[in-house]
Design a protein around this motif. Structure first.
Motif, PDB file in Angstrom:
ATOM      1  N   LYS A 219      -7.464   7.406  10.682  1.00  0.00           N
ATOM      2  CA  LYS A 219      -8.101   7.508   9.269  1.00  0.00           C
ATOM      3  C   LYS A 219      -6.577   8.602   8.786  1.00  0.00           C
ATOM      4  CE  LYS A 219     -12.627   5.988   9.424  1.00  0.00           C
ATOM      5  NZ  LYS A 219     -13.982   7.099   9.182  1.00  0.00           N
ATOM      6  N   GLY A 220      -6.159   8.746   7.576  1.00  0.00           N
ATOM      7  CA  GLY A 220      -5.355   9.638   7.428  1.00  0.00           C
ATOM      8  C   GLY A 220      -6.018   9.555   5.125  1.00  0.00           C
ATOM      9  N   GLU A 221      -4.968  10.867   4.815  1.00  0.00           N
ATOM     10  CA  GLU A 221      -4.704  10.955   3.394  1.00  0.00           C
ATOM     11  C   GLU A 221      -3.338  10.515   2.535  1.00  0.00           C
ATOM     12  OE1 GLU A 221      -7.744  11.890   1.868  1.00  0.00           O
ATOM     13  OE2 GLU A 221      -9.067  11.531   3.301  1.00  0.00           O
ATOM     14  N   SER A 222      -2.274   9.743   3.460  1.00  0.00           N
ATOM     15  CA  SER A 222      -1.137   9.425   3.176  1.00  0.00           C
ATOM     16  C   SER A 222      -0.965   8.472   3.356  1.00  0.00           C
ATOM     17  CB  SER A 222      -0.617  10.459   3.775  1.00  0.00           C
ATOM     18  OG  SER A 222       1.073   9.841   4.117  1.00  0.00           O
ATOM     19  N   MET A 223      -0.433   7.289   2.934  1.00  0.00           N
ATOM     20  CA  MET A 223      -0.831   5.696   3.176  1.00  0.00           C
ATOM     21  C   MET A 223       1.319   5.999   4.225  1.00  0.00           C
ATOM     22  SD  MET A 223      -1.444   2.974   3.828  1.00  0.00           S
ATOM     23  CE  MET A 223      -1.069   2.572   4.882  1.00  0.00           C
ATOM     24  N   GLU A 224       1.809   6.900   3.681  1.00  0.00           N
ATOM     25  CA  GLU A 224       3.588   6.810   4.373  1.00  0.00           C
ATOM     26  C   GLU A 224       2.402   7.115   6.257  1.00  0.00           C
ATOM     27  OE1 GLU A 224       6.762   9.482   2.999  1.00  0.00           O
ATOM     28  OE2 GLU A 224       6.724   7.375   1.154  1.00  0.00           O
ATOM     29  N   GLU A 225       1.977   8.222   6.206  1.00  0.00           N
ATOM     30  CA  GLU A 225       1.626   8.843   7.740  1.00  0.00           C
ATOM     31  C   GLU A 225       0.781   7.358   8.068  1.00  0.00           C
ATOM     32  OE1 GLU A 225      -2.065  11.181   8.778  1.00  0.00           O
ATOM     33  OE2 GLU A 225      -0.458  12.582   8.004  1.00  0.00           O
ATOM     34  N   MET A 226       0.242   6.610   7.568  1.00  0.00           N
ATOM     35  CA  MET A 226      -0.586   5.430   8.203  1.00  0.00           C
ATOM     36  C   MET A 226       0.230   4.007   8.454  1.00  0.00           C
ATOM     37  SD  MET A 226      -3.745   6.529   8.094  1.00  0.00           S
ATOM     38  CE  MET A 226      -4.540   4.983   8.411  1.00  0.00           C
ATOM     39  N   ARG A 227       1.103   4.374   7.252  1.00  0.00           N
ATOM     40  CA  ARG A 227       2.477   3.418   7.705  1.00  0.00           C
ATOM     41  C   ARG A 227       3.453   3.650   9.385  1.00  0.00           C
ATOM     42  NH1 ARG A 227       5.141  -0.446   9.100  1.00  0.00           N
ATOM     43  NH2 ARG A 227       6.185  -2.263   8.283  1.00  0.00           N
ATOM     44  N   ARG A 228       3.668   4.700   9.697  1.00  0.00           N
ATOM     45  CA  ARG A 228       4.583   5.233  10.317  1.00  0.00           C
ATOM     46  C   ARG A 228       3.212   5.139  12.035  1.00  0.00           C
ATOM     47  NH1 ARG A 228       6.017   9.796   6.900  1.00  0.00           N
ATOM     48  NH2 ARG A 228       7.940   9.880   6.019  1.00  0.00           N
ATOM     49  N   TRP A 229       2.465   5.648  11.578  1.00  0.00           N
ATOM     50  CA  TRP A 229       1.339   5.885  12.804  1.00  0.00           C
ATOM     51  C   TRP A 229       1.707   3.448  13.066  1.00  0.00           C
ATOM     52  CZ3 TRP A 229      -3.223   2.722  12.798  1.00  0.00           C
ATOM     53  CH2 TRP A 229      -4.049   2.255  14.441  1.00  0.00           C
TER      54      TRP A 229
ATOM     55  N   ALA B 260       0.594  -1.280  -0.266  1.00  0.00           N
ATOM     56  CA  ALA B 260      -0.023   0.266   0.111  1.00  0.00           C
ATOM     57  C   ALA B 260       0.895   1.100   0.125  1.00  0.00           C
ATOM     58  CB  ALA B 260      -0.885   0.128   1.024  1.00  0.00           C
ATOM     59  N   VAL B 261       1.959   1.219   0.756  1.00  0.00           N
ATOM     60  CA  VAL B 261       2.925   2.368   0.241  1.00  0.00           C
ATOM     61  C   VAL B 261       3.873   2.969  -0.717  1.00  0.00           C
ATOM     62  CG1 VAL B 261       4.470   3.317   1.791  1.00  0.00           C
ATOM     63  CG2 VAL B 261       3.400   2.250   3.530  1.00  0.00           C
ATOM     64  N   CYS B 262       3.838   1.680  -1.328  1.00  0.00           N
ATOM     65  CA  CYS B 262       4.207   1.710  -2.896  1.00  0.00           C
ATOM     66  C   CYS B 262       3.265   1.488  -3.507  1.00  0.00           C
ATOM     67  CB  CYS B 262       5.082   0.631  -2.882  1.00  0.00           C
ATOM     68  SG  CYS B 262       6.131  -0.829  -2.077  1.00  0.00           S
TER      69      CYS B 262
ATOM     70  N   ILE C  74       4.485   2.217  -7.506  1.00  0.00           N
ATOM     71  CA  ILE C  74       5.730   1.478  -7.727  1.00  0.00           C
ATOM     72  C   ILE C  74       5.020  -0.173  -7.566  1.00  0.00           C
ATOM     73  CG2 ILE C  74       7.833   0.411  -7.224  1.00  0.00           C
ATOM     74  CD1 ILE C  74       8.124   3.497  -4.889  1.00  0.00           C
ATOM     75  N   PRO C  75       5.518  -0.763  -8.434  1.00  0.00           N
ATOM     76  CA  PRO C  75       4.758  -1.579  -8.540  1.00  0.00           C
ATOM     77  C   PRO C  75       5.508  -2.794  -7.354  1.00  0.00           C
ATOM     78  CG  PRO C  75       6.230  -1.749 -10.452  1.00  0.00           C
ATOM     79  CD  PRO C  75       5.717  -0.212 -10.096  1.00  0.00           C
ATOM     80  N   ILE C  76       4.480  -4.045  -7.058  1.00  0.00           N
ATOM     81  CA  ILE C  76       5.410  -4.967  -6.597  1.00  0.00           C
ATOM     82  C   ILE C  76       5.224  -6.522  -7.084  1.00  0.00           C
ATOM     83  CG2 ILE C  76       5.345  -6.957  -4.800  1.00  0.00           C
ATOM     84  CD1 ILE C  76       5.453  -3.828  -4.042  1.00  0.00           C
ATOM     85  N   ALA C  77       6.354  -6.240  -7.829  1.00  0.00           N
ATOM     86  CA  ALA C  77       7.421  -7.323  -9.072  1.00  0.00           C
ATOM     87  C   ALA C  77       7.665  -8.508  -7.977  1.00  0.00           C
ATOM     88  CB  ALA C  77       8.497  -6.961 -10.048  1.00  0.00           C
ATOM     89  N   LEU C  78       7.913  -9.547  -7.221  1.00  0.00           N
ATOM     90  CA  LEU C  78       8.569 -10.877  -6.645  1.00  0.00           C
ATOM     91  C   LEU C  78       7.537 -10.720  -4.982  1.00  0.00           C
ATOM     92  CD1 LEU C  78       9.416 -12.734  -7.396  1.00  0.00           C
ATOM     93  CD2 LEU C  78      12.020 -12.484  -6.481  1.00  0.00           C
ATOM     94  N   VAL C  79       7.423 -11.489  -4.832  1.00  0.00           N
ATOM     95  CA  VAL C  79       7.034 -12.682  -3.379  1.00  0.00           C
ATOM     96  C   VAL C  79       7.547 -13.618  -3.385  1.00  0.00           C
ATOM     97  CG1 VAL C  79       5.588 -12.452  -1.742  1.00  0.00           C
ATOM     98  CG2 VAL C  79       5.176 -10.340  -2.936  1.00  0.00           C
ATOM     99  N   THR C  80       8.842 -14.151  -2.244  1.00  0.00           N
ATOM    100  CA  THR C  80       9.140 -15.213  -2.076  1.00  0.00           C
ATOM    101  C   THR C  80       8.700 -15.447  -0.806  1.00  0.00           C
ATOM    102  OG1 THR C  80      11.344 -15.046  -1.460  1.00  0.00           O
ATOM    103  CG2 THR C  80      10.747 -14.804  -3.365  1.00  0.00           C
ATOM    104  N   GLY C  81       8.947 -16.643  -0.645  1.00  0.00           N
ATOM    105  CA  GLY C  81       8.522 -17.674   0.913  1.00  0.00           C
ATOM    106  C   GLY C  81       7.744 -18.733   1.144  1.00  0.00           C
TER     107      GLY C  81
END
Length: 277
Positions: free
Chosen positions: A254-264, A141-143, A148-155
């Motif tokens: 609640k907020g308008e910025s995903m970076e802000e939400m991630r910090r929170w 969500a931050v990306c 910015i696309p998520i191109a690969l997930v491993t696990g």
């Protein structure tokens, strides 16, 4: 092409136990670091062979000082140490695509190895705009806010399934093990996972170049619900200005910025972790 790699540990080749991922168990932790580096080197090698010109690696596990920088090749830069404002997704500026390597499934996932979200002892559940998410979803969500696309997930198989459900079939995945329980799995040996991971990284770079790698679809305003394992943890976090308490163990922001939400959510989780139960 500039590739960003957020590398966790629980989803790496061969890891099944919490002892593998904590420094309080030195022998087992050394194995965990070795396997984390194994998977990381495989995707780095694949990305470079596929034409990546620069790679940013964010050590994203626990204290975030697990990756030995002397083990990394040229053209790679390591984001190491903590705290980081955006945690597992710090420093994505100017990147063309994101890899999530060694990731694990969200808390409460059946048949997932070492499943949790952000904090094993603190977080019970997270919802973003009403949808349950783990670290894959939060970081994606931050990306997405930066396009910015998520191109690969491993696990393990569970986190790869989670990634496909979240991001669609265009996401490149690489499964290195399959969970039988939280701390038991069917494992592939490193000699098999290395080529799998390397080839997956090549495919992921190609998907970025072809503009097929997915960006998470998410709309404003952002609503983030955080459910704790204990009411006392929720008590402490509910005192933060701007936080709404929904029930005994859940708060909402609640907020308008995903970076802000991630910090929170990082700050709220850290505060909850400090509570003596």
């Amino acid at each position: 092409m500039k590739i960003y790699i957020s590398v966790d540990m629980e989803g790496a080749t061969g890891i099944v136990s919490s002892l593998h991922v904590v420094d309080s168990a030195p022998v087992e932790y050394a194995f965990g670091c070795k396997m984390q580096l194994h998977d990381l080197r495989a995707v780095i090698d694949g990305a470079l062979e596929a034409g990546a010109t620069e790679i940013i690696v964010n050590d994203s596990h626990e204290r975030m000082i697990n990756v030995d920088v002397s083990s990394l090749p040229e053209k790679v830069r390591l984001v190491s140490g903590s705290p980081k404002a955006l945690g597992m997704i710090e420093g994505t500026e100017g990147c063309d695509g994101i890899f999530f390597v060694g990731y694990h499934a969200m808390a409460g996932t059946s048949g997932a190895i070492l499943d949790h979200t952000l904090s094993v002892n603190t977080v019970f559940n997270v919802k973003l705009n009403g949808t349950p998410v783990g670290e894959t979803g939060l970081n994606a969500a931050v990306c997405a806010e930066k396009n910015i696309p998520i191109a690969l997930v491993t696990g393990d198989k569970a986190v790869c399934r989670e990634a496909q459900k979240l991001l669609g079939e265009d996401i490149t995945i690489c499964t290195v093990k399959e969970g039988r329980s939280n701390s038991c799995g069917i494992l592939l040996p490193p000699c098999e996972t290395y080529p799998l991971l390397k080839n997956a990284a090549k495919e992921a770079v190609s998907s970025i170049r072809a503009r097929k790698a997915p960006v998470l679809k998410i709309s404003l305003p952002y609503s983030l619900e955080l459910t704790f394992k204990h009411t006392r943890q929720c008590d402490e976090v509910s005192y933060i200005p701007g936080v709404n308490r929904i029930d005994g163990r859940t708060v909402m922001m609640k907020g308008e910025s995903m970076e802000e939400m991630r910090r929170w959510i990082s700050a709220a989780t850290s505060l909850a972790e400090s509570v003596r139960l």
